[in-house]
Design an enzyme around this catalytic site. Sequence first.
Site, PDB file in Angstrom:
ATOM      1  CE  LYS A  90     -41.652  13.581   8.824  1.00 36.50           C
ATOM      2  NZ  LYS A  90     -41.536  12.997  10.182  1.00 36.50           N
ATOM      3  CB  THR A  91     -38.892   8.260   4.570  1.00 32.84           C
ATOM      4  OG1 THR A  91     -38.397   9.423   5.208  1.00 32.84           O
ATOM      5  CG2 THR A  91     -38.065   7.935   3.352  1.00 32.84           C
ATOM      6  CG  ASP A 135     -36.814  14.126   5.144  1.00 34.12           C
ATOM      7  OD1 ASP A 135     -37.851  14.577   5.678  1.00 34.12           O
ATOM      8  OD2 ASP A 135     -36.054  13.333   5.706  1.00 34.12           O
ATOM      9  CB  THR A 184     -39.864  18.068  11.993  1.00 36.52           C
ATOM     10  OG1 THR A 184     -38.889  19.014  11.570  1.00 36.52           O
ATOM     11  CG2 THR A 184     -39.338  16.665  11.785  1.00 36.52           C
ATOM     12  NE  ARG A 243     -35.435   7.038  11.701  1.00 36.49           N
ATOM     13  CZ  ARG A 243     -35.835   8.124  11.064  1.00 36.49           C
ATOM     14  NH1 ARG A 243     -35.934   9.269  11.707  1.00 36.49           N
ATOM     15  NH2 ARG A 243     -36.126   8.073   9.779  1.00 36.49           N
TER      16      ARG A 243
HETATM   17  P1  ADP Z   1     -39.620   9.681   9.004  1.00 37.40           P
HETATM   18  O1  ADP Z   1     -39.442   9.809   7.525  1.00 37.40           O
HETATM   19  O2  ADP Z   1     -40.939  10.194   9.487  1.00 37.40           O
HETATM   20  O3  ADP Z   1     -38.480  10.276   9.795  1.00 37.40           O
HETATM   21  P2  ADP Z   1     -39.312   6.845   8.465  1.00 37.40           P
HETATM   22  O4  ADP Z   1     -40.350   6.676   7.424  1.00 37.40           O
HETATM   23  O5  ADP Z   1     -37.901   6.904   7.987  1.00 37.40           O
HETATM   24  O6  ADP Z   1     -39.631   8.134   9.376  1.00 37.40           O
HETATM   25  O7  ADP Z   1     -39.503   5.656   9.518  1.00 37.40           O
HETATM   26  C1  ADP Z   1     -38.474   5.216  10.369  1.00 37.40           C
HETATM   27  C2  ADP Z   1     -38.521   3.718  10.558  1.00 37.40           C
HETATM   28  O8  ADP Z   1     -39.685   3.382  11.301  1.00 37.40           O
HETATM   29  C3  ADP Z   1     -38.593   2.937   9.252  1.00 37.40           C
HETATM   30  O9  ADP Z   1     -37.414   2.226   9.060  1.00 37.40           O
HETATM   31  C4  ADP Z   1     -39.704   1.945   9.402  1.00 37.40           C
HETATM   32  O10 ADP Z   1     -39.162   0.650   9.487  1.00 37.40           O
HETATM   33  C5  ADP Z   1     -40.341   2.247  10.734  1.00 37.40           C
HETATM   34  N1  ADP Z   1     -41.760   2.592  10.550  1.00 37.40           N
HETATM   35  C6  ADP Z   1     -42.262   3.832  10.365  1.00 37.40           C
HETATM   36  N2  ADP Z   1     -43.599   3.791  10.285  1.00 37.40           N
HETATM   37  C7  ADP Z   1     -43.964   2.505  10.429  1.00 37.40           C
HETATM   38  C8  ADP Z   1     -45.228   1.842  10.451  1.00 37.40           C
HETATM   39  N3  ADP Z   1     -46.368   2.506  10.328  1.00 37.40           N
HETATM   40  N4  ADP Z   1     -45.247   0.504  10.610  1.00 37.40           N
HETATM   41  C9  ADP Z   1     -44.063  -0.175  10.765  1.00 37.40           C
HETATM   42  N5  ADP Z   1     -42.842   0.408  10.773  1.00 37.40           N
HETATM   43  C10 ADP Z   1     -42.784   1.729  10.605  1.00 37.40           C
END
Ligand code: ADP
Length: 366
Positions: A90-91, A135, A184, A243
């Site tokens: 998401k981030t 977030d 979430t 992640r």
């Molecule tokens: P969320 O915000 O949903 O908790 P993040 O955006 O922080 O998740 O993602 C966590 C990690 O996973 C990031 O550091 C990124 O490197 C990896 N990641 C997430 N989505 C992808 C994707 N579609 N392709 C490659 N790496 C990804």
Amino acid sequence: MAIVSSGPQSQGRPEATPPPRRLLDPAAAEVPAEPQELVVREDSLRPKRLDDYIGQGELKQVLRIAVEATRARAEALDHVLLYGPPGLGKTTMALVLAEELGVRCRITSAPALERPRDIVGLLVNLQPHELLFIDEIHRLNRVAEELLYPAMEDYRLDLTVGKGTTARTRSLPIAPFTLVGATTRAGALSSPLRDRFGLIQRLEFYGLEDLQAIVLRAAGLLDVRLDAAAALEVARRCRGTPRIANRLLRRVRDVASVRGHAAVTAALVHEALSLHRVDGRGLDAHDRRLLTLMLEGYGGGPVGLDTLAAGLGEDPATLEAVVEPYLLQQGLLQRTPRGRLLTEAGRAHLAAAGPVAATPAAGERP
Ligand code: ADP
């Protein structure tokens, strides 16, 4: 595009990100502490553009069209709500959107916006068309939420000046901006807030092929030599979550370097992750303990979430938002109106994995 993390809000945050409790915790940062550290640490592996963002085809398609249309109109992108389990990107997607639009993305989280002036400070400092990423948006307090309504709808802040009988409301224009909210728990968002998002998108767990591609990409960036079969072994164990894939890859890299292996094979992945008690399906001792508690304590259920949480010394909300989704997705347990039920697949997995003490061993996390 620059990443700007909200500064002053980080001090005195009411609820800091909890430290990582297990290797497979999708919500835990590599380095705990402040969200901006997480952003910086995870930054090296984040895809920067939509074309590098692996998987989530439908999400990318919808957002690509929105970005192109927005660019053509030279407007701010409509507000976006991204929801789904932690660690799915998401981030990363918020940062990708900013990159695609050629604007800055400011990153904060709802617990950091405790005082009205926190959110006011962020909003008045936004430049036209910039992104504001919040977030855990379901945790915004009411005052912050009510400040956001006119800001999202009319790019306007309604501020109360003075107190008592002399109090007056003043409207302050702000730059047209895009709010990207992440949560979430979409169901925990108030409906007036949810209704103000033009795009509401769910992120799904990733399939094996996408995860394998994510592992291979990360291995390239981390300078780890790893073949396709080894990448698939990591993919199988990462609970559909990039992640976790990245975290497991780092642990495998540690073992490879300590053992002096120049390249990582499937056998080495198996060995390295067995050390961390991660099984071939991506369950760790904690998951197996939950399933074991259901089987041995409650004959497979149905059993209430609160009862299970109490038995494990776990917070029910964490159990529901972080631990359960993957077990549900794998068909190992089921949610029923009368409680959680261990499925046949869950029983079979436990039988194959061997017994686990239902209570944590000394020194192990609850
Ligand atoms: P969320 O915000 O949903 O908790 P993040 O955006 O922080 O998740 O993602 C966590 C990690 O996973 C990031 O550091 C990124 O490197 C990896 N990641 C997430 N989505 C992808 C994707 N579609 N392709 C490659 N790496 C990804």
